[in-house]
Design a protein around this motif. Structure first.
Motif, PDB file in Angstrom:
ATOM      1  N   CYS A  40     -28.636  37.163 -24.440  1.00 48.74           N
ATOM      2  CA  CYS A  40     -29.044  37.223 -23.027  1.00 48.74           C
ATOM      3  C   CYS A  40     -28.730  38.563 -22.374  1.00 48.74           C
ATOM      4  O   CYS A  40     -29.261  38.871 -21.311  1.00 48.74           O
ATOM      5  N   MET A  41     -27.859  39.358 -22.983  1.00 51.68           N
ATOM      6  CA  MET A  41     -27.491  40.641 -22.397  1.00 51.68           C
ATOM      7  C   MET A  41     -27.988  41.822 -23.236  1.00 51.68           C
ATOM      8  O   MET A  41     -27.741  42.968 -22.882  1.00 51.68           O
ATOM      9  N   LYS A  42     -28.684  41.518 -24.332  1.00 49.65           N
ATOM     10  CA  LYS A  42     -29.154  42.600 -25.206  1.00 49.65           C
ATOM     11  C   LYS A  42     -30.661  42.609 -25.419  1.00 49.65           C
ATOM     12  O   LYS A  42     -31.202  43.622 -25.819  1.00 49.65           O
ATOM     13  N   THR A  43     -31.347  41.487 -25.183  1.00 51.51           N
ATOM     14  CA  THR A  43     -32.778  41.403 -25.443  1.00 51.51           C
ATOM     15  C   THR A  43     -33.552  41.714 -24.167  1.00 51.51           C
ATOM     16  O   THR A  43     -33.413  41.017 -23.164  1.00 51.51           O
ATOM     17  N   ILE A  44     -34.373  42.748 -24.224  1.00 52.47           N
ATOM     18  CA  ILE A  44     -35.137  43.212 -23.063  1.00 52.47           C
ATOM     19  C   ILE A  44     -36.623  43.109 -23.383  1.00 52.47           C
ATOM     20  O   ILE A  44     -37.049  43.424 -24.496  1.00 52.47           O
TER      21      ILE A  44
ATOM     22  N   CYS B 260     -37.790  38.677 -12.281  1.00 50.71           N
ATOM     23  CA  CYS B 260     -37.011  38.216 -13.430  1.00 50.71           C
ATOM     24  C   CYS B 260     -36.400  36.875 -13.030  1.00 50.71           C
ATOM     25  O   CYS B 260     -35.743  36.775 -11.997  1.00 50.71           O
TER      26      CYS B 260
ATOM     27  N   LYS C 112     -33.434  33.269 -19.611  1.00 50.32           N
ATOM     28  CA  LYS C 112     -33.927  34.367 -18.782  1.00 50.32           C
ATOM     29  C   LYS C 112     -35.330  34.720 -19.243  1.00 50.32           C
ATOM     30  O   LYS C 112     -35.618  34.673 -20.439  1.00 50.32           O
TER      31      LYS C 112
ATOM     32  N   ARG D 156     -34.386  45.102 -15.142  1.00 52.99           N
ATOM     33  CA  ARG D 156     -33.153  44.565 -15.727  1.00 52.99           C
ATOM     34  C   ARG D 156     -32.181  44.018 -14.682  1.00 52.99           C
ATOM     35  O   ARG D 156     -30.969  44.060 -14.864  1.00 52.99           O
TER      36      ARG D 156
ATOM     37  N   TYR E 208     -29.268  40.946 -15.416  1.00 56.71           N
ATOM     38  CA  TYR E 208     -28.193  41.144 -16.396  1.00 56.71           C
ATOM     39  C   TYR E 208     -27.092  40.112 -16.191  1.00 56.71           C
ATOM     40  O   TYR E 208     -26.683  39.419 -17.103  1.00 56.71           O
TER      41      TYR E 208
ATOM     42  N   CYS F 181     -33.938  35.404 -22.857  1.00 56.27           N
ATOM     43  CA  CYS F 181     -33.273  34.561 -23.838  1.00 56.27           C
ATOM     44  C   CYS F 181     -33.639  33.125 -23.510  1.00 56.27           C
ATOM     45  O   CYS F 181     -34.167  32.838 -22.438  1.00 56.27           O
TER      46      CYS F 181
ATOM     47  N   TYR G  50     -34.269  40.968 -18.860  1.00 58.72           N
ATOM     48  CA  TYR G  50     -33.551  40.414 -20.002  1.00 58.72           C
ATOM     49  C   TYR G  50     -34.158  39.047 -20.282  1.00 58.72           C
ATOM     50  O   TYR G  50     -34.513  38.307 -19.360  1.00 58.72           O
TER      51      TYR G  50
END
Length: 149
Positions: free
Chosen positions: A39-43, A53, A77, A114, A117, A29, A27
């Motif tokens: 921060c929880m949707k962009t991969i 990570c 992140k 991931r 998260y 951001c 992830y």
């Protein structure tokens, strides 16, 4: 025997290509106000050299100076190398104190797709787990002596 070598050669090439094609996913951001939305949707699929990570977690005033500015969390992140993670942790962990009226910053790394998260600092969890384990063991020994004695 030669066909076995050729087959082995192509299997190794195939595994290398799979590893390159299926790189680590993290992830990502930058300086978001909390661990939500972006921060929880962009991969991102990391570059081939990146094997960790990295999560930076900061508590402080708004970026611009303002009298009585409210403090808030900032989360960043990204993908990183193991060496970069170790350097970031070493540089930031002395300032990772969780005192609400001070500005502080912490870093944590993890490996696995991931895995960043949630924002969880493994160092603080390890200390808490060790303390709980120690207290539990002492309790077991104390109860055991009380029952036997």
């Amino acid at each position: 025997m030669d066909s076995l070598r050729v087959c082995l050669f192509w299997c190794i090439i195939g595994l290398c290509l799979i590893n390159i094609c299926l790189g680590l996913e993290c992830y990502v951001c930058d300086k978001q106000k909390g661990n939500d939305e972006k921060c929880m949707k962009t991969i991102k699929v990391c570059e081939p050299g990146d094997d960790m990570c990295l999560t930076d977690f900061r508590w402080g005033s708004t970026p611009y100076w303002e009298l009585g500015a409210p403090k808030q969390y900032y989360v960043s992140k990204r993908c990183a190398t193991k060496n970069e993670c170790e350097r970031e942790r070493k540089d930031r962990m002395p300032y990772c104190n969780y005192v609400w009226y001070l500005d502080w910053k912490c870093s944590d790394c993890c490996s696995g797709d991931r895995c960043n998260y949630f924002v969880i600092l493994s160092g603080s969890l390890a200390k808490a787990s060790a303390m709980v384990l120690s207290i539990s063991l002492l309790s077991v020994f104390a109860v055991g002596r009380w029952i036997v004695g």
